[in-house]
Structure formats: C-alpha cells, structure tokens
Design a protein around this motif. Structure first.
Motif, PDB file in Angstrom:
ATOM      1  N   LYS A  40       0.747  -1.265   0.112  1.00  0.00           N
ATOM      2  CA  LYS A  40      -0.050  -0.009  -0.156  1.00  0.00           C
ATOM      3  C   LYS A  40       0.963   1.254  -0.055  1.00  0.00           C
ATOM      4  CE  LYS A  40      -2.196   1.093   3.916  1.00  0.00           C
ATOM      5  NZ  LYS A  40      -1.971   2.157   4.352  1.00  0.00           N
ATOM      6  N   ALA A  41       0.545   2.079  -0.981  1.00  0.00           N
ATOM      7  CA  ALA A  41       1.351   3.565  -0.962  1.00  0.00           C
ATOM      8  C   ALA A  41       0.436   4.760  -0.885  1.00  0.00           C
ATOM      9  CB  ALA A  41       2.263   3.446  -2.293  1.00  0.00           C
ATOM     10  N   GLU A  42       0.953   5.623  -0.007  1.00  0.00           N
ATOM     11  CA  GLU A  42       0.200   6.886   0.054  1.00  0.00           C
ATOM     12  C   GLU A  42       0.988   7.917   0.371  1.00  0.00           C
ATOM     13  OE1 GLU A  42      -1.240   5.253   4.300  1.00  0.00           O
ATOM     14  OE2 GLU A  42      -2.409   5.108   2.791  1.00  0.00           O
ATOM     15  N   HIS A  44       1.950  11.401   2.211  1.00  0.00           N
ATOM     16  CA  HIS A  44       1.303  11.643   3.443  1.00  0.00           C
ATOM     17  C   HIS A  44       1.375  13.449   3.542  1.00  0.00           C
ATOM     18  CE1 HIS A  44       1.349   8.266   6.196  1.00  0.00           C
ATOM     19  NE2 HIS A  44       1.400   7.682   4.852  1.00  0.00           N
ATOM     20  N   MET A  46       1.055  16.855   2.430  1.00  0.00           N
ATOM     21  CA  MET A  46      -0.001  17.711   2.991  1.00  0.00           C
ATOM     22  C   MET A  46      -1.521  17.160   3.092  1.00  0.00           C
ATOM     23  SD  MET A  46       2.142  20.361   3.460  1.00  0.00           S
ATOM     24  CE  MET A  46       1.202  21.950   3.140  1.00  0.00           C
ATOM     25  N   GLN A  48      -3.323  16.764   5.289  1.00  0.00           N
ATOM     26  CA  GLN A  48      -4.263  17.436   6.520  1.00  0.00           C
ATOM     27  C   GLN A  48      -4.865  18.716   6.096  1.00  0.00           C
ATOM     28  OE1 GLN A  48      -1.495  16.852   9.711  1.00  0.00           O
ATOM     29  NE2 GLN A  48      -2.992  15.684  10.860  1.00  0.00           N
ATOM     30  N   ARG A  49      -4.175  19.137   5.084  1.00  0.00           N
ATOM     31  CA  ARG A  49      -4.551  20.674   4.507  1.00  0.00           C
ATOM     32  C   ARG A  49      -5.420  20.712   3.417  1.00  0.00           C
ATOM     33  NH1 ARG A  49      -0.940  19.524   7.255  1.00  0.00           N
ATOM     34  NH2 ARG A  49       0.755  20.330   8.117  1.00  0.00           N
ATOM     35  N   GLY A  50      -6.374  19.594   3.194  1.00  0.00           N
ATOM     36  CA  GLY A  50      -7.274  19.698   2.313  1.00  0.00           C
ATOM     37  C   GLY A  50      -6.859  19.495   0.944  1.00  0.00           C
ATOM     38  N   GLY A  51      -5.657  18.825   0.717  1.00  0.00           N
ATOM     39  CA  GLY A  51      -5.046  18.635  -0.511  1.00  0.00           C
ATOM     40  C   GLY A  51      -5.536  17.429  -1.085  1.00  0.00           C
TER      41      GLY A  51
ATOM     42  N   GLN B   6       4.281   0.343   8.163  1.00  0.00           N
ATOM     43  CA  GLN B   6       4.765   1.121   7.161  1.00  0.00           C
ATOM     44  C   GLN B   6       6.450   1.423   7.094  1.00  0.00           C
ATOM     45  OE1 GLN B   6       5.587   5.137   8.734  1.00  0.00           O
ATOM     46  NE2 GLN B   6       4.202   5.851   7.326  1.00  0.00           N
ATOM     47  N   THR B  29       9.328  15.299   6.135  1.00  0.00           N
ATOM     48  CA  THR B  29       8.704  14.374   5.307  1.00  0.00           C
ATOM     49  C   THR B  29       9.787  13.978   4.302  1.00  0.00           C
ATOM     50  OG1 THR B  29       6.894  15.710   5.767  1.00  0.00           O
ATOM     51  CG2 THR B  29       6.901  13.879   4.169  1.00  0.00           C
ATOM     52  N   HIS B 108       7.464  15.600  -3.279  1.00  0.00           N
ATOM     53  CA  HIS B 108       5.761  15.682  -2.873  1.00  0.00           C
ATOM     54  C   HIS B 108       5.864  16.748  -1.785  1.00  0.00           C
ATOM     55  CE1 HIS B 108       4.657  11.996  -5.259  1.00  0.00           C
ATOM     56  NE2 HIS B 108       5.792  11.488  -4.682  1.00  0.00           N
ATOM     57  N   SER B 109       6.968  16.602  -0.959  1.00  0.00           N
ATOM     58  CA  SER B 109       6.786  17.895   0.038  1.00  0.00           C
ATOM     59  C   SER B 109       8.400  18.311   0.298  1.00  0.00           C
ATOM     60  CB  SER B 109       6.340  17.275   1.270  1.00  0.00           C
ATOM     61  OG  SER B 109       6.598  15.959   1.495  1.00  0.00           O
ATOM     62  N   THR B 160      10.330   8.448  -0.526  1.00  0.00           N
ATOM     63  CA  THR B 160       8.884   8.563  -0.106  1.00  0.00           C
ATOM     64  C   THR B 160       8.153   7.042  -0.241  1.00  0.00           C
ATOM     65  OG1 THR B 160       8.949  10.818  -0.872  1.00  0.00           O
ATOM     66  CG2 THR B 160       6.706   9.693  -0.696  1.00  0.00           C
ATOM     67  N   ARG B 161       8.537   6.429  -1.519  1.00  0.00           N
ATOM     68  CA  ARG B 161       8.064   5.262  -1.568  1.00  0.00           C
ATOM     69  C   ARG B 161       8.131   3.767  -0.842  1.00  0.00           C
ATOM     70  NH1 ARG B 161       3.134   7.114  -3.414  1.00  0.00           N
ATOM     71  NH2 ARG B 161       3.331   8.583  -5.324  1.00  0.00           N
ATOM     72  N   HIS B 164       6.724   5.496   3.150  1.00  0.00           N
ATOM     73  CA  HIS B 164       5.334   5.707   3.159  1.00  0.00           C
ATOM     74  C   HIS B 164       4.580   4.355   2.598  1.00  0.00           C
ATOM     75  CE1 HIS B 164       5.624  10.195   4.750  1.00  0.00           C
ATOM     76  NE2 HIS B 164       5.777   9.349   5.560  1.00  0.00           N
ATOM     77  N   CYS B 165       5.078   3.518   2.537  1.00  0.00           N
ATOM     78  CA  CYS B 165       4.472   2.462   1.845  1.00  0.00           C
ATOM     79  C   CYS B 165       4.202   1.305   3.105  1.00  0.00           C
ATOM     80  CB  CYS B 165       5.439   1.736   0.670  1.00  0.00           C
ATOM     81  SG  CYS B 165       4.917   2.546  -0.608  1.00  0.00           S
ATOM     82  N   PRO B 346      -2.837  22.032  -1.262  1.00  0.00           N
ATOM     83  CA  PRO B 346      -3.260  22.180   0.037  1.00  0.00           C
ATOM     84  C   PRO B 346      -3.407  23.729   0.499  1.00  0.00           C
ATOM     85  CG  PRO B 346      -0.969  21.445  -0.060  1.00  0.00           C
ATOM     86  CD  PRO B 346      -1.552  21.564  -1.489  1.00  0.00           C
ATOM     87  N   CYS B 374       4.364  25.166   7.273  1.00  0.00           N
ATOM     88  CA  CYS B 374       2.908  25.336   6.856  1.00  0.00           C
ATOM     89  C   CYS B 374       2.554  26.580   6.245  1.00  0.00           C
ATOM     90  CB  CYS B 374       2.031  25.083   7.840  1.00  0.00           C
ATOM     91  SG  CYS B 374       1.767  23.462   8.308  1.00  0.00           S
ATOM     92  N   ALA B 452       4.432  21.846  12.748  1.00  0.00           N
ATOM     93  CA  ALA B 452       3.026  21.776  12.300  1.00  0.00           C
ATOM     94  C   ALA B 452       3.226  20.879  10.874  1.00  0.00           C
ATOM     95  CB  ALA B 452       2.238  22.835  12.089  1.00  0.00           C
ATOM     96  N   MET B 453       3.941  21.566  10.074  1.00  0.00           N
ATOM     97  CA  MET B 453       3.938  21.056   8.697  1.00  0.00           C
ATOM     98  C   MET B 453       4.304  19.524   8.617  1.00  0.00           C
ATOM     99  SD  MET B 453       4.812  22.230   5.592  1.00  0.00           S
ATOM    100  CE  MET B 453       5.630  21.553   4.211  1.00  0.00           C
ATOM    101  N   THR B 454       5.167  19.068   9.437  1.00  0.00           N
ATOM    102  CA  THR B 454       5.529  17.599   9.451  1.00  0.00           C
ATOM    103  C   THR B 454       4.925  16.766  10.229  1.00  0.00           C
ATOM    104  OG1 THR B 454       7.195  18.392  10.813  1.00  0.00           O
ATOM    105  CG2 THR B 454       7.836  17.929   8.546  1.00  0.00           C
ATOM    106  N   GLY B 455       3.906  17.202  11.005  1.00  0.00           N
ATOM    107  CA  GLY B 455       2.773  16.422  11.773  1.00  0.00           C
ATOM    108  C   GLY B 455       2.971  16.712  13.001  1.00  0.00           C
TER     109      GLY B 455
END
Ligand SMILES: Cc1ncc(C[n+]2csc(CCOP(=O)(O)OP(=O)(O)O)c2C)c(N)n1
Ligand code: SF4
Ligand code: SF4
Lengths: 200, 606
Positions: A40-42, A44, A46, A48-51, B6, B29, B108-109, B160-161, B164-165, B346, B374, B452-455
């Motif tokens: 499973k890949a997602e 993360h 942004m 939370q900011r509605g993206g 993860q 991130t 991505h970020s 990332t992959r 975050h997988c 976002p 943020c 905040a930005m990173t959670g």
C-alpha cells in the motif's frame, strides 16, 4: 477478486481528512489475514491541509511494486466525485468504479475562478456502464449520526466484490483497528455500504 | 507474527530489534515517523533534536560511548548534518551508528530532489537501500552490524515510496548489543580529528572501503542475482527494482541491497551471464556512472530512463518497453482530459494563525523573505504574501542581505517570517548576524507552539519531549534580547489592525527587530484548545448585505466560497454574486469579519 495469485490493483482517491488512510488500513489487514501479500502506498505530506490524497493498494500471491501502473487499476474507489474523475484514465478496460456521491469544492472553484465539473455520473456511466456504482456514503453516514464513517460505508460497498470473504473478517478488523466506542456505528456503516451495492 | 508495517515503522522496528539505545532526529517528510515510532519503545532513549546537525552529533556521542545509535532525517537534513557526517566517517564508531536518510523524488513535500546515494561516495561510507518494509527492518539490523564490524557510520537510504508504503513484516525479538559502555582516553588519536590524526585516519578510511567492497562481494546477503531470460538483465536497487520487476518479470536481475561500495566481481558475473544490461535507477545515474567507469558496456540507462522526478512502473514501462521487448506500450485511450480539471492544492487550515498574519503583510505590500513550514502556503494566491524561500532559516539572512544592498531605500519594505521550529533549527545564527554586523531586518516568528508542517512534533520551545513529558521551554523574547535585539515585540495576529501597525513600525526601523506571535497555536494542536480562543464558534454572511466585492475571498479560507448568482442587497445594490461561509468548516476565527468592509459577516446564532 484475485484468482490464481495474480496481483490486483485497488486505487483509493479523495480529499485529505476523508479517511482514505483508515480505509486502506482495513483493506490491508483483511487481505493479509486472507493469506495475500499486500502493498500500500500513500503520500502523506500535506494531506491534512485539504489537498488531494491517493492510496495505491495491491494484493496477490507476491506483490512487487507498491505503485500501480496507469491503466492497470482493477477497482477505483473515490471518496469524492472530482477526485474520481481525476483518475478515470487509470482504470483498465473492464475495471470497476465506486464513487461516493460527495462534492468538496477545490480552491479555484471556491474563488469562482473555475467551475466544478458537471455531469460526472454520466461520464462514468458512459465508460463503465454496469461496472459503475455511485454510493451516497456521506448521506448514509449522516443518517447514522457521524459523517466521519463514510469511509467505512465505502469499504462495505467494496467488500461486496470479495465473494469469498464473509463480512466477519471485515468486521473483526474494523473492531481491531478502531476504539470500542466507535464499533457499533462503524459496523452499521459497513453493512449499509454492503447493501448500497446492487450487483446484477 | 506477521504485521503490516509502514516502511518508517519497520526501520524503527529493525533498530529496536538490533538493540539500539539512542535515537535522534529532526522531523522532515518522509522520514518523521521513524523516530515517532521508535519513541514508543521504552528501552530506547529518543529525542527530537533542534536540527539535524545536533541529532547527528548526539548520535555519534552515544556511539562513541558504546551505545547503538540511530539518527534520522529527510534528504535535505543531511546537508545540515554534513559537517559532522563527513568527519564521523574518519572517526568511526564504537556502538553501531546508522544514519537513516529519506529522499523525496518527485518533491511531494520538499524544496529540491537530491539523490542521497551521492553522500556515500562523497563521505566514503557504505549505503544500504531497502525496497519495502521487510527490507527496511532487515537492512536496518544488518546496518548496525556492518557499522560495528567496519568501524563506520552506515547510511540507510529510504525514500517516499519506501518510507510511506506499507507491507507485511515478520516481527523479531530485541537483542541487546554486547558492547561495553565506556569512554576511553587512550583512543584520542582516533577521536580527536586534528590534522595530525586525521591524516592517519584518511588512510584507514580507504582501507575500510576496500574491506567493505569485498564484504559486499562475498558476505552481504542482500545483493542478489536472479537469472531468468538472459537476453536482458536489469541492475537496480531499492524501490526501482520492485517497479522494474513488475514491468519486466521474465528477465534477469541483479538487485543491489548495498548501493555503495559496489560488488565489482558480482557485476562482472552478471554481465557474463546476460546479453544486454539495463540499469534502472531513480534520480541520478549513480550506479550507471560507476559501472561504466569499471569498463562495462551498459546497453541502456539514463539515455532512456528519466532522471527527473519520481520513477514509477508507468515511467519504466513507457521509457523502456520498446527497447526491451520491441513493442511500444499500449496505453488505455484517455476517457477524459483530466489535465483540465481544477487542481486541489493544500491550503492553510480554517482558523490558522498564519492566515491573518499573511493578510497583514499583504496589506503592507512588503517583500517577504519566507521560509519552510505550513506558512509556505502563504505564497500561494490569493494570499500571495511570500516572495522568497529556499531552505530552513534562509529567510532571515536573506532579508538582512537584501537590506545591505537596498540601504535606506529598502526600509519599510522588507521583512522575514519563519516558524517557531524553523527559528530554533537555523534562525538564531542569521539573527545574531543582523545585530552584530549592524543592519536592519525584522524577523517575525510565527509561533504556533509546534512543528506543524511535518505532523505535530515537539521542539525545545513547546514544553514537551518527544514522549510528551514536560520539558524546559525556550523563551523567544529572552533569546532575541540576549543576542542583542533591542526591539522585541509580540502581536496577536488575529487582531489584524494592531498587527499591521506593529509590523509597520518595526520594518521602518534602521535596526534589527523581532516580532513574535502570541495566542496563535496551530489548529491541530489539541492541548492548546485552539478553537476555544475564538469568541464565536461560527460566522455567516448575511445574504442581503454582501455586495459581492470578493475581498473576503482574499483571506483564502477554505470555509469561504463564491456563489455566482445575481442578486441585490437589502439597500438595493445589484451584485454579480455573493460570498458564503460553509458552517461545517468555519471555526470562528473572525479573520474574514475584519476584512469585510460592509459588515456583512456576523456570528451564526448558536
Ligand atoms: C533541513 C530541513 N529539515 C527538515 C525539513 C522539513 N521541514 C520543513 S518545515 C519544517 C518545520 C516547520 O515547523 P515550523 O517552523 O514551526 O512551522 P509550522 O509548520 O509549524 O508553521 C520542517 C521540519 C526541511 N525542509 N529542511
Ligand atoms: S496545521 Fe497548523 S500551522 Fe499548519 S495550516 Fe493547519 S493550523 Fe496552520
Ligand atoms: S471566521 Fe471567516 S476566516 Fe475564520 S474560519 Fe470562519 S469563515 Fe474562515
């Protein structure tokens, strides 16, 4: 859905905060317990900011890549209409589509700069015919008293396409992931989702 | 027991199973969950360090004292930690030391897309590259062994992959490392890197790389060759291997679990066994350059495989299918032109304290030297209130430097903004510079009480440790004064008028100044009860008062939208449309209320 171990691809799309991540986690645990390899890949970042958010979900005897190839999606499950349309070209010919009947306006639409696309249901019907289902996940969740459970309604709908799996393993996993005070409403949401799908 | 983990969780698990005693990180991130998960294991001391350089140094100290140590960061974090990293390579370790670095191909970020494998060659240390969660666990464990056996820090490269997988992992037990905990003064020639000692270590480093190369060749269990159809053989590592294996399952593979140093003999054997070799790697031609330099004839690599952005099965299929199989990829004909659809970038949360502050900056028409967090979202239209951003902490030095060129002309026109975590990470140095070397600059610290930005990670000014235990708090006001800033003020950003006035005064000053926001916690920081500060819980726009001027749309609140519907106000003004507030999303911050010139926004009756 998967026969002779071949890898199957489920693509979840939606908007940050809609609970796609939980939905993916339920799916993962159920299929792992059913004896499949899963990936499973997602992204993360942004979320939370509605993206927009997507989850690539793959299962089979042995899964290599965590990402699905464009045009290889067996099942597109979108939590929001526009986010479903965005990935319409990812679905393979003969693939299936379930969409939550929910609109969340993106910023350009909020600002009056662009229009929210019209006639989406027709577009999906035209391309997928009987393989397209629209589910009022939000409406069902609202009627149950918590709009947050729309994601589990959609999981319930998706579960109909795993004929070899009874509802019980799904319910067990939902209960194992969520705190007890949320069990009852989520179990109801799951069954409502199952009922929302009519298969000819 | 098999569990779905993860990638980051699996790295933490691997470290725990390997008996790690200290874990440090600065969040970023896609690396942040490694330490967050590690902190849940009671046996391990964990901390959020103020920045990556500090984290690297704390981890090394722990290693020298005999503890196994893990330090984690995102790719750009290793730039910050590069100074200790490059010399730790000379010093070596006692307890195993693993540096986990997570890249972000496709950005991505992130602000750039650097390939961290280059650090292995540059710093002369080994690098292992897991592809999925099982490998994250296994490679982390073996990285600690390699580190101790060869007296070297080991890079564990994720991305990332991988980070975050999620995929299944068979869990193992923890084994404490047998290393004695002590410090040894007899070791100074190895621990004190003055030139005289470092010249000697320089040779040891070269010797170590030779030994590592033969280890990679003979003993390292995760360089694997799989000969199927020998007409084409692929060399790949990490997640690129998984993508390629999926697209071209019938061919032969050399999967490199260790991307540095390379197993030259194994590579030779692979070239002997297959007819043509294709190298598939994400970002830079790292393996390709090295393998070509060894004298091998590589059939295809970066001539076909893209080096910009994220590699995906789609990208591999499209770039290589024709060459490998002789057949073009057949893609599904497009059903709809999805490029034309509205994007969904976002946005700052409803109620976020950054929003009114940016609105104030916009009103003052300043050139804003921004930063990363943020508040980077303040650069996007319609707020459009940030005009510069490179890396963490850079805005403060940037605005000060620009002032040196603009002189008096620039007074009242520029300022720097950065978040609380970013200020502690790397904003103090440039602030000292502005005071010490005498220039003007106004630094606004947007203090929302958390990273905040990173959670939502804690930092030295939040009052809590990574485990949520109470901790001493840095006081920004005192800190600014102690480096010599004479003008330190606080503002409540939700009072836009007052905020505008304070900023106007400070940016006009021919001296360094600091403004700190108060009453401005992140909307997601539950313990601060951010919504309870607001007088009313929701607002609404009176339909018959709104004149459709659109000014409230400029605050860019996700709760406010435009309704294109002709109409008339109660006093007969015709309008093209009106603004509307979605009560589900509004949190009652009253920012739009202050912006509306017609008093059409009022509290929603509770
Ligand atoms: C060297 C480096 N480390 C980490 C990051 C990831 N990162 C970006 S912004 C940020 C911190 C943001 O926190 P803060 O400054 O408090 O602003 P907020 O997001 O809370 O508004 C982090 C950790 C980075 N971009 N560069
Ligand atoms: S997470 Fe916090 S800082 Fe970030 S946009 Fe939301 S309220 Fe603002
Ligand atoms: S008060 Fe206005 S700006 Fe604040 S959250 Fe509500 S709609 Fe958005």
């Amino acid at each position: 859905m998967s026969q002779n171990g071949e890898t199957k691809n489920i693509f979840l799309s939606g908007v940050g905060g809609q609970g796609t991540i939980l939905a993916g986690n339920i799916l993962g645990q159920v299929l792992l317990e059913a004896g499949y390899d899963v990936k499973k890949a997602e992204v993360h970042g942004m979320a939370q900011r509605g993206g927009d958010v997507t989850t690539h979900f793959r299962y089979g005897k042995k899964v290599y890549s965590p990402l699905i190839k464009e045009g290889d999606v067996d099942f597109l499950v979108s939590f929001e209409l526009l986010e479903g349309l965005r990935y319409i070209n990812w679905v393979k010919p003969g693939g299936k589509v379930i969409i939550n009947n929910h609109r969340i306006l993106p910023p350009a639409v909020n600002l009056g700069k662009m229009a929210y696309p019209a006639g989406m249901e027709e577009i999906f019907k035209k391309h997928f015919g009987e393989n397209f289902w629209i589910v009022d996940g939000r409406g069902i969740a609202k009627a149950l008293g918590n709009i947050q459970v729309a994601n589990v309604v959609l999981i319930g709908a998706l579960s109909r396409f795993f004929p070899s799996l009874e509802p019980e393993p799904w319910i067990d996993v939902i209960k194992s992931i969520l705190p007890p005070r949320l069990h009852e409403i989520n179990v109801k949401a799951f069954y409502e989702g199952r009922r929302a799908i009519k298969i000819e | 027991m098999k569990r779905i983990l993860q990638g980051n969780e699996a790295i933490a698990r691997g470290a725990w199973e390997a008996g790690v005693t200290v874990g440090c990180a600065y969040p970023g991130t896609p690396s942040s969950e490694i330490l967050a998960r590690l902190s849940e294991y009671g046996e391990v001391y964990t901390e959020w360090s103020p920045n990556e350089k500090v984290a690297m140094e704390v981890a090394h100290g722990a290693s020298v004292a005999g503890g196994r140590a893990l330090v984690c960061m995102k790719h750009v974090g290793l730039n910050v930690a590069a100074d200790p990293f490059m010399t730790i390579s000379y010093v070596g370790v006692r307890g195993g030391m693993v540096v986990a670095v997570a890249d972000d191909p496709g950005q991505h970020s992130s602000q750039n897309e650097q390939d961290s494998r280059q650090w292995a060659r540059f710093g002369k240390v080994p690098l292992v590259e897991p592809a999925d969660s099982r490998e994250c666990r296994d490679y982390t464990k073996i990285a600690f062994e390699i580190s101790e056996r060869f007296d070297t820090p080991v890079l564990l490269r994720s991305e990332t992959r991988v980070s975050h997988c999620d995929s299944p992992v068979e869990l193992g037990e923890r084994r404490e490392s047998g290393m004695e905990r002590k410090l040894d003064k007899k070791e100074v020639s190895k621990l004190v890197m003055v030139p005289m000692h470092a010249r000697i270590r320089r040779h040891a480093v070269e010797e170590r790389m030779k030994n590592l190369a033969s280890y990679a060749e003979r003993d390292f269990p995760f360089n694997e060759m799989e000969i199927n159809d020998p007409s084409v053989g692929f060399i790949a590592s990490g997640v690129s291997f998984l993508y390629t294996k999926d697209v071209f399952p019938q061919y032969s593979f050399l999967k490199l679990g260790m991307a540095w140093p390379l197993p030259a003999r194994m590579i030779r054997e692979f070239f002997d066994q297959v007819r043509k070799v294709v190298i598939v790697e994400e970002l830079d031609p790292f393996l390709e350059t090295e393998i070509r330099a060894m004298g091998f004839r590589v059939w295809h690599g970066k001539d076909l495989v893209p080096s910009i952005g994220e590699l995906t099965p789609t990208a591999i299929d499209r770039s290589l299918s024709k060459a490998v199989t002789g057949k073009e990829t057949v893609s599904v004909p497009a059903r709809f032109d999805t490029e034309e659809l509205p994007k969904r970038p976002p946005n700052l949360c409803a109620g976020c304290s950054h929003r009114p502050l940016f609105y104030a900056l916009r009103k003052l028409k300043l050139f804003v030297f921004g930063d990363i967090g943020c508040y980077g979202l303040g650069a996007a239209p319609p707020l459009s209130a940030m005009h510069f951003s490179t890396c963490m902490g850079a805005g403060v030095g940037g605005s000060y430097g620009a002032g040196k060129v603009l002189g008096e002309e620039g007074l009242g026109k520029i300022c720097a903004v950065l978040g609380d975590s970013t200020f502690l990470h790397s904003g103090i140095g440039p602030l000292m510079d502005a005071v010490y070397n005498g220039g003007y600059s106004t630094t606004i610290i947007m203090d929302n009480g958390i990273t905040a930005m990173t959670g939502q990670q804690e930092h030295p000014a939040t009052g809590f440790t990574i485990r949520g235990e109470p901790a001493p708090m840095v006081d920004f006001e005192q800190l600014a004064r102690s480096v010599g800033v004479k003008h330190v003020r606080t503002v409540d950003p939700y009072n836009i008028k007052e905020t505008v006035e304070v900023i106007r005064e400070e940016v006009a000053r021919n001296e360094a100044s600091v403004i700190i926001t108060k009453n401005s916690p992140c909307m997601l920081l539950r313990r601060a009860r951010p919504q309870e500060r607001f007088r009313h819980s929701h607002y609404r726009i009176q339909e018959d008062v709104c004149r459709g001027c659109k000014i409230c749309l400029n605050v860019s609140c996700p709760a406010i939208s435009w309704v294109a519907e002709e109409g008339e106000t109660r006093d007969g003004d015709r309008r093209k449309g009106r603004a509307s507030i979605n009560a589900d999303q509004c949190v009652g911050c009253a920012v739009c209320v202050q912006v509306c010139e017609f008093e059409s926004i009022v509290p929603l009756a509770e």
